[in-house]
Design a protein around this motif. Structure first.
Motif, short mmCIF file in Angstrom:
data_model
loop_
_atom_site.label_atom_id
_atom_site.label_comp_id
_atom_site.label_asym_id
_atom_site.label_seq_id
_atom_site.Cartn_x
_atom_site.Cartn_y
_atom_site.Cartn_z
N GLY A 97 0.81 -1.21 0.00
CA GLY A 97 0.00 0.00 0.00
C GLY A 97 0.85 1.27 0.00
O GLY A 97 0.50 2.27 0.63
N VAL A 98 1.98 1.23 -0.72
CA VAL A 98 2.94 2.33 -0.76
C VAL A 98 2.84 3.06 -2.09
O VAL A 98 2.76 2.42 -3.15
N PHE A 99 2.88 4.38 -2.03
CA PHE A 99 2.87 5.21 -3.24
C PHE A 99 4.21 5.03 -3.95
O PHE A 99 5.27 5.16 -3.36
N PHE A 100 4.16 4.76 -5.27
CA PHE A 100 5.37 4.47 -6.04
C PHE A 100 5.67 5.63 -6.98
O PHE A 100 4.95 5.87 -7.94
N PHE A 101 6.78 6.33 -6.68
CA PHE A 101 7.21 7.46 -7.50
C PHE A 101 8.50 7.12 -8.22
O PHE A 101 9.43 6.57 -7.62
N VAL A 102 8.59 7.50 -9.50
CA VAL A 102 9.76 7.21 -10.32
C VAL A 102 10.35 8.50 -10.88
O VAL A 102 9.65 9.26 -11.56
N ASP A 103 11.61 8.75 -10.54
CA ASP A 103 12.40 9.79 -11.21
C ASP A 103 12.89 9.14 -12.50
O ASP A 103 13.85 8.36 -12.49
N ALA A 104 12.24 9.49 -13.61
CA ALA A 104 12.45 8.74 -14.86
C ALA A 104 13.50 9.35 -15.78
O ALA A 104 13.73 8.84 -16.88
N ILE A 105 14.18 10.42 -15.35
CA ILE A 105 14.99 11.20 -16.27
C ILE A 105 16.12 10.43 -16.93
O ILE A 105 16.48 10.71 -18.07
N GLN A 106 16.70 9.43 -16.25
CA GLN A 106 17.83 8.71 -16.83
C GLN A 106 17.42 7.48 -17.63
O GLN A 106 18.29 6.75 -18.12
N ALA B 191 8.34 11.77 -13.03
CA ALA B 191 8.76 13.06 -13.57
C ALA B 191 10.08 12.89 -14.30
O ALA B 191 10.90 12.05 -13.93
N ALA B 192 10.27 13.70 -15.35
CA ALA B 192 11.53 13.69 -16.09
C ALA B 192 11.66 14.97 -16.89
O ALA B 192 10.75 15.31 -17.66
N ASP B 193 12.76 15.67 -16.70
CA ASP B 193 13.06 16.79 -17.58
C ASP B 193 13.47 16.23 -18.94
O ASP B 193 13.87 15.07 -19.06
N GLY B 194 13.42 17.07 -19.97
CA GLY B 194 13.69 16.59 -21.32
C GLY B 194 15.12 16.72 -21.78
O GLY B 194 15.44 16.31 -22.90
N HIS B 195 16.01 17.28 -20.95
CA HIS B 195 17.32 17.68 -21.46
C HIS B 195 18.37 16.58 -21.46
O HIS B 195 19.53 16.83 -21.78
N LYS B 196 17.98 15.36 -21.13
CA LYS B 196 18.94 14.25 -21.19
C LYS B 196 18.58 13.35 -22.37
O LYS B 196 18.77 13.73 -23.51
N TRP B 197 18.05 12.20 -22.11
CA TRP B 197 17.81 11.21 -23.16
C TRP B 197 16.66 11.58 -24.09
O TRP B 197 16.54 11.00 -25.18
N LEU B 198 15.82 12.52 -23.69
CA LEU B 198 14.74 12.98 -24.56
C LEU B 198 15.20 14.03 -25.55
O LEU B 198 14.42 14.49 -26.40
N LEU B 199 16.47 14.47 -25.44
CA LEU B 199 17.12 15.29 -26.47
C LEU B 199 16.44 16.64 -26.67
O LEU B 199 16.34 17.14 -27.79
N PRO C 165 15.64 20.83 -24.96
CA PRO C 165 16.30 21.87 -24.17
C PRO C 165 15.98 21.72 -22.68
O PRO C 165 14.98 21.11 -22.29
N GLU C 166 16.83 22.30 -21.86
CA GLU C 166 16.54 22.34 -20.43
C GLU C 166 15.28 23.18 -20.18
O GLU C 166 14.98 24.12 -20.91
N GLY C 167 14.55 22.82 -19.13
CA GLY C 167 13.39 23.61 -18.74
C GLY C 167 12.07 23.14 -19.32
O GLY C 167 11.05 23.80 -19.12
N ALA C 168 12.08 22.01 -20.02
CA ALA C 168 10.83 21.48 -20.59
C ALA C 168 10.80 19.98 -20.33
O ALA C 168 11.46 19.21 -21.03
N GLY C 169 10.04 19.59 -19.30
CA GLY C 169 9.93 18.18 -18.95
C GLY C 169 8.48 17.78 -18.78
O GLY C 169 7.56 18.58 -18.98
N ILE C 170 8.28 16.52 -18.40
CA ILE C 170 6.93 16.01 -18.21
C ILE C 170 6.81 15.33 -16.86
O ILE C 170 7.80 14.87 -16.28
N ALA C 171 5.59 15.29 -16.36
CA ALA C 171 5.27 14.53 -15.15
C ALA C 171 3.92 13.89 -15.34
O ALA C 171 3.11 14.33 -16.17
N TYR C 172 3.69 12.85 -14.57
CA TYR C 172 2.45 12.07 -14.67
C TYR C 172 1.98 11.75 -13.26
O TYR C 172 2.80 11.45 -12.38
N VAL C 173 0.68 11.84 -13.05
CA VAL C 173 0.06 11.41 -11.79
C VAL C 173 -1.12 10.51 -12.14
O VAL C 173 -2.00 10.89 -12.93
#
Length: 377
Positions: free
Chosen positions: A177-186, A204-212, A214-222
């Motif tokens: 019964g634990v909330f599962f959060f993933v830092d998906a950026i890598q 959550a994951a910013d786009g500036h690594k493997w998503l190729l 610019p910095e400052g534009a990422g996505i998150a999901y709930v």
């Protein structure tokens, strides 16, 4: 799409053998064109182009939802960075004093400090040390108590390159019964990630690594069932149902992730992110994954010939786009500087050399890196 055609979109290849996508990646020419289009249309039309950009943002949201197989596009929000996505969970979760959150001890600081910041609310952070290059699920299980409320983990550990078994950890969280959060950026953009198949409550994951992007534009999901259970932070004019009716105050929050998009979005960054997502999705994330594993396998197979020791776990489920290396007797920063002078970009993390190729890289470029290592003695 051939990998040669994919590679043709990356101007960086004209100067560098670039192996640092785990830090800040170069963007493709399609993302450059998207940024230029935004600047040109803003300069020429200003507000008159607003509907064009509203449609473009909606298109990119659909692409992001496709990337993670979200049930609906509205389940995805845009965030300026991974930290923001982590913070909305850390600050919004309905904590009670005495609760705890579980982390890997070697998590990137952005996935530690937001949780440590909860100490004043009586929340304990319990860390699970790695065993060498792996985080063992049995150790995670042993760290849990009846007061564990959240498990926060990286998809891929930034220092070791260890890829988390999200299905196994998610199932453990469901059992407890634990909330599962993933830092998906890598991992996002390298490996498929399906939030309908996996028991992930938020990511959550910013786009500036493997998503190729610019910095400052990422996505998150709930996950939709959690939207009303998390206290919304960053609420603003765009968080409510009738967000464009500025003259009427009607405080009814959107019934989806859009409630966390309170203010103006980074439209140029988002439109460039969209161009990069089109490129990645056009190539196919499964194909991108296979290509990156081919490249990292090649690197790991040849590394010992050049005096390098592979620290990263290369078990089949553990492999990622990050390879952590050491060269006994040679400081990793010395190798990094020598590589930079030779037109090769790598990095250092956890006092080890970190090499992180993307799908447009080649075996010849890896050989170029290895020759630089060998030339240094």
């Amino acid at each position: 799409m051939t990998w040669a055609a994919f590679r043709s979109h990356f101007p960086v290849t004209g100067r560098w053998a670039f192996f640092d996508h785990a830090a800040v990646a170069p963007i493709p020419d399609t993302a450059v064109a998207a940024l230029a289009e935004y600047a040109s249309r803003l300069a020429g039309n200003g507000l008159a182009d607003i509907l064009f950009w509203v449609d473009r943002v909606a298109h990119v949201r659909r692409l992001a939802a496709q990337l993670i197989n979200a049930p609906a596009a509205d389940d995805v929000m845009f965030v300026p960075n991974t930290t923001t996505g982590i913070g909305l969970i850390a600050e919004g979760y309905p904590w009670t004093p005495g609760d705890n959150v579980i982390l890997a001890a070697e998590e990137y600081p952005s996935n530690q400090y937001p949780w440590l910041n909860l100490a004043s609310r009586g929340v304990e952070v319990r860390t699970v040390p790695s065993r060498g290059n792996r985080v063992e699920i049995d150790d995670v299980r042993a760290a849990m108590t009846d007061r564990t409320r959240v498990l926060a983990t990286s998809f891929v550990q930034y220092g070791s390159g260890f890829r988390t078994d999200l299905a196994a950890l998610g199932e453990l969280c469901r059992e407890r019964g634990v909330f599962f959060f993933v830092d998906a950026i890598q991992g996002l953009g390298v490996f498929p990630l399906d939030v309908q198949a996996l028991p992930i409550d938020a990511l959550a994951a910013d786009g500036h690594k493997w998503l190729l992007a610019p910095e400052g534009a990422g996505i998150a999901y709930v996950r939709r069932e959690w939207v009303d259970r998390l206290h919304p932070i960053g609420v603003g004019a765009h968080s409510v149902v009738h967000s464009f009716n500025y003259s009427t105050i009607d405080f009814r929050l959107k019934p989806h992730a859009g409630r966390w998009e309170g203010g103006a979005l980074n439209v140029p960054g988002i439109t460039a992110l969209g161009a990069s997502l089109e490129l990645l999705l056009g190539a196919g994330i499964d194909a991108v994954s296979r290509r990156i594993i081919e490249l990292t396998d090649y690197l790991c197979a040849r590394a010992p010939e050049f005096g390098l020791e592979v620290f990263s776990s290369r078990r089949e489920p553990d492999k990622s786009g990050i390879v952590s290396l050491t060269k006994p007797g040679t400081p990793p920063k010395e190798i990094m500087k020598r590589c930079r002078a030779a037109g090769v970009i790598v990095n250092v993390r956890a006092d080890r050399l970190r090499v992180s190729p993307h799908a447009y890289n080649t075996e010849d470029e890896i050989d170029r890196f290895l020759r630089v290592v060998a030339d240094g003695g």
